[in-house]
Structure formats: structure tokens, C-alpha cells
Design a protein around this motif. Structure first.
Motif, short mmCIF file in Angstrom:
data_model
loop_
_atom_site.label_atom_id
_atom_site.label_comp_id
_atom_site.label_asym_id
_atom_site.label_seq_id
_atom_site.Cartn_x
_atom_site.Cartn_y
_atom_site.Cartn_z
N HIS A 72 0.83 -1.21 0.00
CA HIS A 72 0.00 0.00 0.00
C HIS A 72 0.86 1.26 0.00
CE1 HIS A 72 -2.77 -3.14 1.46
NE2 HIS A 72 -3.73 -2.38 0.96
N ASN A 73 0.21 2.41 -0.13
CA ASN A 73 0.88 3.70 -0.14
C ASN A 73 1.34 4.05 1.28
OD1 ASN A 73 1.12 6.69 0.11
ND2 ASN A 73 0.57 6.65 -2.05
N ARG A 76 0.32 7.55 2.76
CA ARG A 76 -1.07 7.62 3.20
C ARG A 76 -1.28 6.88 4.53
NH1 ARG A 76 -3.53 5.73 -1.29
NH2 ARG A 76 -3.30 7.78 -2.23
N VAL A 197 2.86 1.35 -6.42
CA VAL A 197 2.63 0.12 -5.66
C VAL A 197 2.18 -0.96 -6.62
CG1 VAL A 197 1.30 -0.97 -3.81
CG2 VAL A 197 2.03 1.41 -3.58
#
Length: 416
Positions: A72-73, A76, A197
Motif C-alpha cells: 500500500h501507499n 497515506r 505500488v
């Protein structure tokens, strides 16, 4: 200056300044929680329980967090964990402001923070390589990050000691809540570019197994992580008993307790500055062995000290040793792990460091209940010396089996 070269990177500079404020608030709250719990209960066991629940999620969740973050990012995720941490700090501050001294409630909120940290710490560490524009500055950024954390370890308890004796616990908790504001602002101001990603078709559990096989198959990484695990289980948790030393052994108050925390922080920041100045070719394993001996012997001598200034000196030396021990392992992992495995490798570092400590804290609290705090800290120091001897013996056998050039223990030239 050469020691601050990583601050040339705008994103890391913003991160550094924001976290500096937040970590001072975190240490103020940590000091206030420990003092409040012991003041209300006079229980070394409950001190161990609070430390246990705040860190045990790192043991259970860190490998999963590493695999999750790789998918995932990370930027974030970091924003989300900081917002949730702020809400947790606000809930704890509100509880204390309302004079609701509920020990189970404090333990529960400590557990919530532990769950957040399992993701937050792994995410922050793995994102650092993206914050630094010049990869050659990465080890310096890692050391500066440790310096920042240990400066907070000095300033936070020192401020907490003054505030606890002047204004009370509630001011410490509110300060920690407000300290998240500059962190969120600094994260929002970042202009960070992450590689795309790549969505994996495999399950996260398959990647968990892959990460474990990578770590266990690399004898350098696994031996360093086992050494850190031993230190986290047997030695580092001695700090759980410092409120007992301050209040019962040296007949002090909250300010005395803050001196112990600040002394360890002072030693840590001196050690962190040394690590920040390291050049290519330094043997990180030799630094680790020396630091582990300094750490263990300082803890042992602390247990025998009957004079407060001498006890604070040994507390400071324990900070020197512990900082160099953990930073050398962290630097090695971040500069040697392959990029696809970096977050997972770091997650095992977090598990061996923060994840094992709560088990040790609980054992330390229980042992102190039966044999007393001094003897418990003496046992911790002896265990650290023994673990270092076993590690040196293992490394010699590993070098003999692989040949002189088979085990790489120094900082790579391109990462110095």
C-alpha cells in the motif's frame, strides 16, 4: 555540517522537525503514565503490565504490518496512523482532565497506541529511504532520526518532571495531544514521490512466509535480530523499574524519576551523534558488540549503586550502549536488505526491538515483585553480558564456516 547532511532533503527536514515536537510530547505522556500508575497503585507488576500492553502488538502485528505496508501507499498509511494517534492521545487527556483515574482504561488506551505503533513505526522507518534525496545520506538520516528520538527522551521526561510537580498530570497529557499538530502539518507539506505500488496476486500470508524465509536465510540479518531479541527480553526492560528506583530506593519524587529518563536520553544522544558521523567501512558488528557490553555492564553497576549521582551516571552509560546497539542493527538492515523486502525486514527489527520488550517488561515486573528491584536489574545486566558472549562465539563460528570474506558486517561504501 557533515553530521546534519541528511537535512538537505526537504521531505526529511520537514519530517525531522515535526517529529521532534511530537516525540517530546510522547515522552512527556509516557513519563506521566508511569508515574501516575505507580503513584496510584505502588505496584511494580502494574508498571510491567502497562509497558507490556503498549508494546506487545509490535510482537504480534509487525510482520503483518511490514507485508501490508509493502502492498500500500506508505505516505497515506503514515498520515492515517498519526491522526489516530492524536485521537488516542486526546481520549487519554480527556480521561485525566475529568479526574477519571481508571487503571483499566489507561491500560486499554495504551494497548490501542501499541496497535497503532505496530504500523506507524514500521511505516516511518521504511518511508525514510524515500524522504532522503541522496541515498548516500540514508545512514545519516537513520542516525539523525535516532538523535531526534533520544533528544526527545531527554527533553520530554525533564519537562514532565517539572510539569508533574508544578501543574499535575493533566497538563502532560494535553501537551502530547497538541504535539501531533506540527506532525500533521509537516506531513501535509511534504512533496514525496513514491514508486508505484505493484498489486500482488499472492495473499498477504504468502508474503509473510516469504519475508520470514528471507530473514531466516540471511545469517547476518538473523544473528543480529536474535541478539536484539535477547537484549529486548532480558536487558532493555530494566527501565520499567526506574519509577521504583526513584521513589523507593532513592526516596525521590516525579522529578527524580525524570532525571533517570533524561540521563539515559543524554547518553543515547551522544551515542547517536557518533553513529551519525560514521563513514563507509566501519564494522557495524564490532560496534554492536562493544555497545552491548557497555549497556550490560552499566545496567549491572546501576543495580549496585547506592549514591544517586553515580546511579545517574550508569543510567547515562546504559543509554550510550543501548542506542549504539539498536542503531547499528537498524543501519545494517536498512542498508543491506533488498528493496522488495525492506519493509518486511524492518518489521522484524521492530518485532525484535519493540515487540519483545513488553514480554521482558512483564517478566521484569513479576521478578521484581519476588526478588526486589535491585536484584532484578542485576540479573538483567548479567543476562546481557552472557548474551553478548554467546553472540561473539556464534559470529566466530559463522566467519569460520563462510571464510574471511563470506560475512559482510561493515557499512557499504555507497551508503556511507
Amino acid at each position: 555540517m557533515d553530521v546534519f547532511r541528511a537535512l538537505k532533503s526537504r521531505n526529511f527536514r520537514l519530517f525531522f522537525y515535526g517529529q521532534s515536537v511530537s516525540l517530546i510530547g510522547t515522552w512527556m505522556q509516557k513519563t506521566a503514565v508511569c508515574w501516575l500508575v505507580y503513584r496510584l497503585t505502588n505496584s511494580a507488576v502494574l508498571l510491567g503490565v502497562v509497558s507490556f500492553v503498549s508494546l506487545i502488538p509490535s510482537l504480534l502485528l509487525s510482520p503483518y504490518a511490514g507485508s501490508y505496508i509493502d502492498r500500500h501507499n506508505r505516505y497515506r498509511i503514515l498520515m492515517i496512523t498519526q491522526i489516530i494517534s492524536m485521537l488516542q492521545a486526546g481520549a487519554l487527556a480527556l480521561m485525566i482532565l475529568l479526574r477519571n483515574y481508571n487503571i483499566p482504561g489507561i491500560i486499554f488506551l495504551s494497548l490501542v497506541q501499541g496497535v497503532i505503533n505496530a504500523f506507524d513505526v514500521t511505516c516511518r522507518q521504511s518511508l525514510m529511504v524515500e524522504m532522503v534525496e541522496d541515498r548516500d545520506d540514508l545512514p545519516n538520516a537513520i542516525a539523525l532520526n535516532s538523535t531526534m528520538a533520544n533528544f526527545a527522551r531527554i527533553a520530554g521526561p525533564a519537562l514532565a518532571g517539572i510539569i508533574l510537580s508544578t501543574f499535575g498530570e493533566d497538563f502532560c497529557f494535553v501537551s502530547n495531544f497538541l504535539s501531533y499538530v506540527p506532525v500533521l502539518i509537516s506531513l501535509w507539506m511534504m512533496k514525496i514521490v513514491l514508486p508505484p505500488v505493484i498489486k500482488s496476486d499472492r495473499s498477504i500470508w504468502a508474503e509473510l512466509r516469504e519475508g520470514f524465509h528471507y530473514i531466516s536465510g540471511d545469517k547476518d540479518l538473523s544473528s543480529l535480530l536474535l541478539m536484539l531479541s535477547a537484549s529486548s527480553l532480558f536487558v532493555i526492560p530494566f527501565n520499567t523499574l526506574m519509577p521504583v528506583f526513584a521513589k523507593d530506593i532513592f526516596h525521590g519524587d516525579a522529578k527524580t524519576f525524570s532525571w533517570f529518563e533524561s540521563a539515559a536520553g543524554l547518553g543515547s544522544i551522544v551515542s547517536a551523534i557518533y553513529m551519525a558521523k560514521l563513514k563507509a567501512g566501519k564494522d557495524l558488528v564490532k560496534i554492536l558488540i562493544t555497545a552491548s557490553l557497555i549497556f550490560s555492564l552499566s545496567v549491572l553497576l546501576l543495580s549496585l549503586s547506592g549514591w544517586l549521582p553515580l546511579a545517574l551516571l550508569f543510567m547515562m552509560m546504559s543509554g550510550v550502549g543501548m542506542m549504539a546497539q539498536t542503531a547499528s542493527i537498524n543501519t545494517y538492515i536498512q542498508t543491506h536488505a533488498i528493496p522488495a523486502m525492506r519493509a518486511r525486514a524492518i518489521s522484524y527489527y521492530i518485532m525484535a526491538f519493540q515487540g519483545i520488550i513488553p514480554v521482558g517488561s512483564l517478566l521484569t515486573g513479576l521478578l521484581a515483585h519476588f526478588i526486589g528491584p535491585r536484584l532484578t536489574v542485576l540479573v538483567a545486566g548479567l543476562a546481557g553480558v552472557l548474551a553478548t558472549v554467546v553472540f561473539v562465539h556464534y559470529r566466530r563460528k559463522l566467519n569460520d564456516s563462510t571464510g574471511e570474506g563470506g560475512v559482510h558486517t561493515s557499512m557499504p561504501a555507497q551508503a556511507a
